[in-house]
Scaffold this active site. Structure first.
Site, mmCIF file in Angstrom:
data_model
loop_
_atom_site.group_PDB
_atom_site.id
_atom_site.type_symbol
_atom_site.label_atom_id
_atom_site.label_comp_id
_atom_site.label_asym_id
_atom_site.label_seq_id
_atom_site.Cartn_x
_atom_site.Cartn_y
_atom_site.Cartn_z
ATOM 1 N NE ARG A 1 -3.659 1.922 2.866
ATOM 2 C CZ ARG A 1 -4.183 2.328 4.017
ATOM 3 N NH1 ARG A 1 -3.598 2.008 5.163
ATOM 4 N NH2 ARG A 1 -5.290 3.043 4.035
ATOM 5 C CG ASN B 1 -5.069 3.617 -0.080
ATOM 6 O OD1 ASN B 1 -5.109 2.789 0.824
ATOM 7 N ND2 ASN B 1 -4.503 3.394 -1.242
ATOM 8 C CB SER B 2 -10.376 1.456 0.869
ATOM 9 O OG SER B 2 -11.227 2.163 0.009
ATOM 10 C CD GLN B 3 -10.496 -0.249 8.305
ATOM 11 O OE1 GLN B 3 -11.501 0.449 8.171
ATOM 12 N NE2 GLN B 3 -10.274 -0.989 9.376
ATOM 13 N N PRO B 4 -7.183 -1.301 4.700
ATOM 14 C CG PRO B 4 -4.848 -1.329 4.906
ATOM 15 C CD PRO B 4 -6.070 -0.545 5.307
#
Length: 200
Positions: free
Chosen positions: A16, A42-45
């Site tokens: 990421r 940027n979305s939560q992993p």
């Protein structure tokens, strides 16, 4: 203990950190959404992992990544399809189209690309049908326009009204399964003069 899922393997292979703005890279390991500018994240992993597992990408799949943002999910999808597949990310924010494309280029997966969203349209009808469609922004209701861009055996993973849905085409109605509640930035459909999409 079983081997890690393919989604987990992809996330290990495509860090990421490499897809974040410079001022956010120190936070790349945080399990939280991170800002990438222009009101997008940027979305939560863990959320990304769950969505990729529901999508169940197969080698050779044709995939649409709607709301490519930083390019991270586009690269993850490309890793999952391998070089026999094809992945196209679409993004409505011009600066993020450039940012995401530059990030994706460094990943060296030429079977993936990022394009500007088509003005006034959701998805990418000209390149349909797709085996898989991933949407990283929340719709108010299930977009029939996207379901229509799937192959008969295709899968759409999309947040709708706070619920994460896995959708497959069907007659007379799509087959819809619900997998918990999540928060996302809104899916934006611009007027015809502008564009249509959102986030990754």
């Amino acid at each position: 203990m079983g081997s890690p899922s393919r989604a987990v393997q992809a996330m290990a292979a495509i860090p990421r950190h490499d897809f974040l703005p410079v001022d956010q890279r120190a936070h790349g390991r945080r399990d939280a959404p991170l800002p990438i500018g222009h009101g997008q994240t940027n979305s939560q992993p863990t959320t990304v992992r769950h969505m990729l597992e529901l999508l169940d990408v197969q080698p050779g799949d044709r995939i649409l990544d709607l709301g490519s943002g930083s390019g991270w999910t586009t690269a993850l999808l490309a890793w999952l399809t391998g070089p026999t597949g094809w992945v196209v990310g679409v993004e409505r924010v011009a600066q993020l189209v450039t940012f995401g494309a530059e990030n994706l280029a460094r990943a060296r997966m030429p079977w993936a690309q990022i394009r500007a969203a088509v003005p006034g349209r959701l998805g990418l009808q000209a390149a349909a049908p797709f085996d898989r469609i991933l949407v990283s922004a929340q719709a108010a209701s299930l977009p029939a326009e996207l379901v229509a861009q799937l192959t008969p055996e295709g899968v759409l993973v999309i947040p709708v009204a706070g619920r994460l849905l896995r959708v497959q085409p069907g007659a007379p109605h799509p087959r819809v399964e619900e997998y918990g509640r999540y928060r996302f930035v809104p899916l934006v459909t611009d007027p015809l003069q502008e564009q249509a999409s959102d986030r990754a």
